[in-house]
Design an enzyme around this catalytic site. Structure first.
Site, mmCIF file in Angstrom:
data_model
loop_
_atom_site.group_PDB
_atom_site.id
_atom_site.type_symbol
_atom_site.label_atom_id
_atom_site.label_comp_id
_atom_site.label_asym_id
_atom_site.label_seq_id
_atom_site.Cartn_x
_atom_site.Cartn_y
_atom_site.Cartn_z
ATOM 1 N N LYS A 158 7.828 9.969 4.120
ATOM 2 C CA LYS A 158 6.520 9.782 4.757
ATOM 3 C C LYS A 158 6.335 10.976 5.702
ATOM 4 C CE LYS A 158 2.835 7.243 5.637
ATOM 5 N NZ LYS A 158 1.766 6.968 4.651
ATOM 6 N N ASP A 168 4.284 5.088 0.338
ATOM 7 C CA ASP A 168 3.178 4.206 -0.053
ATOM 8 C C ASP A 168 2.715 4.526 -1.475
ATOM 9 O OD1 ASP A 168 2.363 6.636 1.024
ATOM 10 O OD2 ASP A 168 0.704 5.814 2.195
ATOM 11 N N ASP A 188 12.992 -4.135 -3.465
ATOM 12 C CA ASP A 188 12.514 -5.489 -3.790
ATOM 13 C C ASP A 188 11.362 -5.397 -4.787
ATOM 14 O OD1 ASP A 188 14.346 -6.705 -2.032
ATOM 15 O OD2 ASP A 188 12.861 -8.175 -1.369
#
Ligand code: IPM
Ligand code: MN
Length: 361
Positions: free
Chosen positions: A196, A230, A258
Site C-alpha cells: 500500500k 485493495d 482468508d
C-alpha cells in the site's frame, strides 16, 4: 530408516479431530515411502488454560525446539477471551521459534466448488507468502488516558530491513523453485509484492525498495509485479489466474489469505505453514477451532491433511508429499460431495480413511 520427531498440538474445538486424521495419513505415507514419524502429543489450548492458567510456557517452547516439525490443529476457545490463546500459544510459537514465513497456497483442487464464477483449478493456482513476525503483530503501541473521553490508542506497523530482506529472499527462492514456469504451467516465474505504497509510505516504501534491489541484483529472471492490497482483493476475485507468487506483510497477508481460502473451497481445505527455514516449522489448517462442530465427526479434515502434506514437503519427503497431494485430489474429485462441515457425504474419519487408503495403494 529416517525418523522425524513431530510435535502434535491438536489444540481446541475440532482441532484434535482433524489432527488425528492428518496423523493417520502421515502414518500411511510413512509406511508406504519408508520413513518413521515419532509423534509426541501436547495438550496446549483452551481446556488446559482453563484448568491451569497456562498458555504456552517458556519451557514448552524450549522443548518444541527439539522437534523436526510441529503439526497444529486449532487454537481458540469460546470460554476464553479473544486474544489470550491466540497471543499466548499461536503467536508465541510463531515469534519464539522465529517462524518468519507463513506460506499459504491458494489452490483449487479438482471437484471442489469455488464461489468464483467460471474459474477452475487452472485459474486458482497461486501462493501467498505472508511475512510472519512483524507489522502490527509486534505489539508496539499502547493506550494513554484509557477509559477517558480523550483516550488514545496506538498500534504501530513495524518492519526492519532485516525482516523484509529475509522474507523477500525466501519469496524469490520459492518463486525460482515453484513459480509457474518452474512447475511447467506458465511462461514465466513471477513474484508480486502486495503493499500500500500510496498510504503506508514508510513501511511499504521499504518493502518496495528492498524488493526491486534484491530482484534486480540476484533474480533477474524472475518477473516482478506490484499490486496495492485493495486492488489485489479485487483481482483475487476477478482474475486469480494473473497471480503466481505473492509476497506481503503480516497484516495484509492475514486478510487476503482468508479471501484466498474461500476461493479455494473454504476453511475445510486451506492449509498453511509457519516456516523457519533454519529452525522448527509449524503446520496448520488455517480455519479456526469451529467449536460448534466439536466431537460430531462432521468437520472436514482435508486442511489438516494438507498441512501434514506441506510438512513432509518442507522436511524433504517430496515423494510422500506428492502421494498425499494426489490422494487428496482423488478424494475431492471422485468422492466428496462438498468441502463444508456436515455436507461432505462422509464423516471426518471416513475422509481420513479415503485419503490414507489411496496413499497406501
Ligand atoms: C491466522 C489467524 C491468526 C493471525 C490469529 C488467530 C492470531 O487469523 O493464522 O491467520 O492473525 O495470524
Ligand atoms: Mn487469519
Amino acid at each position: 530408516m529416517k525418523t522425524y520427531k513431530i510435535a502434535v498440538m491438536g489444540g481446541d474445538g475440532t482441532g484434535p479431530e482433524v489432527t488425528a486424521e492428518a496423523v493417520k495419513v502421515l502414518k500411511a505415507a510413512a509406511a508406504k515411502i519408508g520413513f518413521k514419524a515419532d509423534l509426541t502429543e501436547f495438550d496446549f489450548g483452551g481446556e488446559r488454560y482453563k484448568r491451569t492458567g497456562e498458555t504456552l510456557p517458556d519451557s514448552a517452547v524450549e522443548e518444541l525446539r527439539k522437534f523436526d516439525a510441529i503439526l497444529l490443529g486449532a487454537i481458540g476457545h469460546p470460554d476464553v477471551k479473544p486474544g489470550i490463546l491466540e497471543k499466548g500459544i499461536l503467536l508465541k510459537a510463531r515469534f519464539e521459534l522465529d517462524q518468519y514465513i507463513n506460506l499459504r497456497p491458494v489452490r483449487l483442487f479438482p471437484g471442489v466448488e469455488t464461489p468464483l464464477k467460471g474459474k477452475g483449478p487452472k485459474e486458482i493456482d497461486y501462493v501467498v507468502i505472508r511475512e510472519n513476525t512483524g507489522d502490527a503483530y509486534t505489539g508496539t503501541g499502547g493506550f494513554t488516558m484509557k477509559g477517558t473521553p480523550n483516550e488514545v490508542a496506538v498500534q504501530s506497523a513495524v518492519y526492519t530491513r532485516f525482516q523484509v530482506d529475509r522474507c523477500l529472499k525466501y519469496a524469490f527462492e520459492y518463486t525460482k523453485k515453484y513459480g509457474k514456469k518452474a512447475r511447467g504451467v506458465g511462461p514465466e516465474n513471477t513474484l508480486a509484492l502486495v503493499g500500500k505504497t500510496n498510504v503506508l509510505t514508510f513501511i511499504y516504501d521499504l518493502w518496495e525498495r528492498a524488493f526491486h534491489e534484491m530482484g534486480k541484483k540476484y533474480y533477474p529472471d524472475i518477473r516482478r509485479d506490484y499490486y496495492h492490497v485493495d486492488a489485489t482483493c479485487m483481482w483475487m476475485v476477478k482474475s486469480p489466474e494473473w497471480f503466481d507468487v505473492l509476497v506481503t506483510g503480516n497484516m495484509f497477508g492475514d486478510i487476503i489469505t482468508d479471501l484466498g481460502a474461500i476461493t479455494q473451497g473454504g476453511m475445510g481445505i486451506a492449509a498453511g505453514g509457519n516456516l523457519n527455514p533454519q529452525g522448527v516449522s509449524m503446520f496448520e489448517p488455517i480455519g479456526g477451532s469451529a467449536p460448534k462442530y466439536t466431537g460430531m465427526g462432521v468437520i472436514n479434515p482435508l486442511a489438516a491433511i494438507c498441512a501434514a502434506q506441506m510438512m513432509l514437503e518442507t522436511l524433504g519427503e517430496e515423494k510422500a508429499a506428492k502421494k498425499i497431494e494426489d490422494a487428496v485430489k482423488f478424494v475431492t474429485a471422485n468422492k466428496m460431495k462438498s468441502m463444508a462441515a456436515g455436507k461432505m457425504g462422509y464423516s471426518t474419519s471416513q475422509v481420513g480413511d479415503l485419503v490414507a487408503t489411496k496413499v497406501a495403494e
